[in-house]
Design an enzyme around this catalytic site. Sequence first.
Site, PDB file in Angstrom:
ATOM      1  N   GLU A   1      46.536  -2.945  13.816  1.00 21.46           N
ATOM      2  CA  GLU A   1      47.499  -3.430  14.811  1.00 21.46           C
ATOM      3  C   GLU A   1      48.519  -2.335  15.080  1.00 21.46           C
ATOM      4  OE1 GLU A   1      48.922  -7.308  13.571  1.00 21.46           O
ATOM      5  OE2 GLU A   1      47.111  -8.267  14.301  1.00 21.46           O
TER       6      GLU A   1
ATOM      7  N   HIS B   1      56.562 -10.564  22.225  1.00 20.68           N
ATOM      8  CA  HIS B   1      55.160 -10.147  22.118  1.00 20.68           C
ATOM      9  C   HIS B   1      54.692  -9.740  23.503  1.00 20.68           C
ATOM     10  CE1 HIS B   1      50.950  -9.983  21.118  1.00 20.68           C
ATOM     11  NE2 HIS B   1      51.234 -10.185  19.842  1.00 20.68           N
TER      12      HIS B   1
ATOM     13  N   ARG C   1      55.432  -2.386  19.199  1.00 19.35           N
ATOM     14  CA  ARG C   1      55.405  -3.606  20.007  1.00 19.35           C
ATOM     15  C   ARG C   1      56.500  -3.640  21.064  1.00 19.35           C
ATOM     16  NH1 ARG C   1      54.547  -9.132  16.784  1.00 19.35           N
ATOM     17  NH2 ARG C   1      52.482  -8.245  16.542  1.00 19.35           N
TER      18      ARG C   1
ATOM     19  N   HIS D   1      58.770 -14.026  20.500  1.00 14.81           N
ATOM     20  CA  HIS D   1      57.743 -14.207  19.470  1.00 14.81           C
ATOM     21  C   HIS D   1      58.335 -14.305  18.065  1.00 14.81           C
ATOM     22  CE1 HIS D   1      53.762 -13.913  17.736  1.00 14.81           C
ATOM     23  NE2 HIS D   1      54.072 -12.812  17.080  1.00 14.81           N
TER      24      HIS D   1
ATOM     25  N   ARG E   1      59.954  -5.731  13.956  1.00 14.70           N
ATOM     26  CA  ARG E   1      59.029  -6.048  12.856  1.00 14.70           C
ATOM     27  C   ARG E   1      57.655  -5.432  13.098  1.00 14.70           C
ATOM     28  NH1 ARG E   1      55.158  -9.870  12.426  1.00 14.70           N
ATOM     29  NH2 ARG E   1      55.864 -10.852  14.360  1.00 14.70           N
TER      30      ARG E   1
HETATM   31  C1  SIN Z   1      49.419 -10.835  16.784  1.00 16.81           C
HETATM   32  O1  SIN Z   1      48.409 -11.286  16.269  1.00 16.81           O
HETATM   33  O2  SIN Z   1      49.424 -10.094  17.756  1.00 16.81           O
HETATM   34  C2  SIN Z   1      50.741 -11.235  16.208  1.00 16.81           C
HETATM   35  C3  SIN Z   1      50.881 -10.741  14.849  1.00 16.81           C
HETATM   36  C4  SIN Z   1      52.324 -10.729  14.437  1.00 16.81           C
HETATM   37  O3  SIN Z   1      53.188 -11.142  15.184  1.00 16.81           O
HETATM   38  O4  SIN Z   1      52.589 -10.247  13.349  1.00 16.81           O
END
Ligand code: SIN
Length: 511
Positions: free
Chosen positions: A112, A229, A275, A334, A369
């Site tokens: 990620e 998000h 993010r 988010h 985060r």
């Molecule tokens: C996601 O799956 O994109 C969210 C994961 C997160 O917010 O830690």
Amino acid sequence: MHQAPVVIVGSGIAGLWTALHAAPLPVVLLAGNSLGGDSSTGWAQGGIAAALGEDDSPALHAEDTVAAGAGLADEAAAWLLAEAAPDEIRALEDLGVSFDRLADGRWALSREAAHSRARVARVGGDRAGQAILDALTAAARATTHIEIREGWFGRGLLQRGNHGCRGVLAQDTSGNRQEIPARASVVATGGLGGLYATTTNPAGNRGQALAWAARLGAFIRDPEFVQFHPTAIDIGRDPAPLATEALRGDGAVLVDRHGRRFMPDFHPDAELAPRDVVARAVHQQVQSGSGAFLDAVGAVGEQFPGRFPTVFDSCMAAGIDPRVQPIPVAPAEHYHMGGVATDSDGFSEIPGLYVIGEAGCTGVHGANRLASNSLLDALVTGGRAARRIRDTESNLHLARGPAEKPEPALSGRPMRELRQAMTRHAGVERSAEGLESLVELIGAMTAEHGPADALVAARFVAAGALLREESRGAHARVDFPGQTAPVTHTELNLERLEQMLPSERRKRGAA
Ligand code: SIN
């Protein structure tokens, strides 16, 4: 002697993990409508970050956590989180959570954004949250030290003398109230997405922990840091379903309405940039009318239903087939990095009061985060809080106090107005002008409707955002685009908040 219980409000991962670890102390768990049912946990798609790969280490995980935090993440807390992560995953496996494995038995790990390694342990592709919640609720129901009260909600905290918390004010679905004295009170009510017009959180997450704790004198740390998000699915649903970041980790790209990939214009890591960077890029695309779509046709295609079943179902229900069509996306609130100021055990400095998970702020996430560190934070802090309560909290301070009444709740039109204003003025991009008008609106609404929890929480966010005259992590001020030094946390209590009204600021500025 009668053993006063540990009273826990909230039955997501933070509340359940704390409750399970508090054994053998008796626990009363106020579960809301149904055990686990009101929490964000079941909606988590990505999974839990942990250094489980052969090329990884807790040191690298801690470094990535600190780097994502944009100068504000607490390094000691990041180390603690990263070092504990592999054991927390194994503890969940012991409870029956079946994390995805490769054919040769190694962990199947997702990549990620802003992680230097593939390190997100997942379940059934994108179903980690629900699988973990199922295991924890089953464990809680099977144990005798936890009294589960479904249909009961927290409505506030009980003040002990001049300083401290003596329990929780509870209310059931019929409006009956009860004061529950506690050895320790644990607030695990999640974040504040419900204060925003577009969110991936359950609607009831309205920052109530901030209001309750602040009324007892607690400080709220870094309330301005709200994570958006970048890829909520934009199909007009409230709350908005998520398209997990793991899709981008698997090669899905962000394109405009003409199919042109835009992230390389914004950051060298393109779709895997931090993010906040991706959220701002998507926001600007949407605002400019160019549109934003997540295109997984080439990267995932026919494998979509098996690899991302939750996202697939959400898309198909809206008439979008993500195997062959790009998914319309927009940023949505988010996660709240800020929260009630606590130490790494979730202790708030208010005697008897602990705040765990998204509701609290140990400082580990700083200004932004790192993906899939949220469930982990709830586990690590919840386990530590339970140990601390077992070791240090006794029956001794159950002094009686005056009968307490909850503040009125905000609902209907005023709530909708607040949500719209929060998204417009305390959203992905902010300015002094917008934030001052927001603070003024919240003041007027408070005068009209009383100091509802939602208004108190919203005011903390707006005031923190107004005070921070720089752009850092998830907090982007169009009027202060750079970062300032030294790097400091925002710490606000109710008294300071009162001084934040625009009229007060102007008076102080003129003096
Ligand atoms: C996601 O799956 O994109 C969210 C994961 C997160 O917010 O830690």
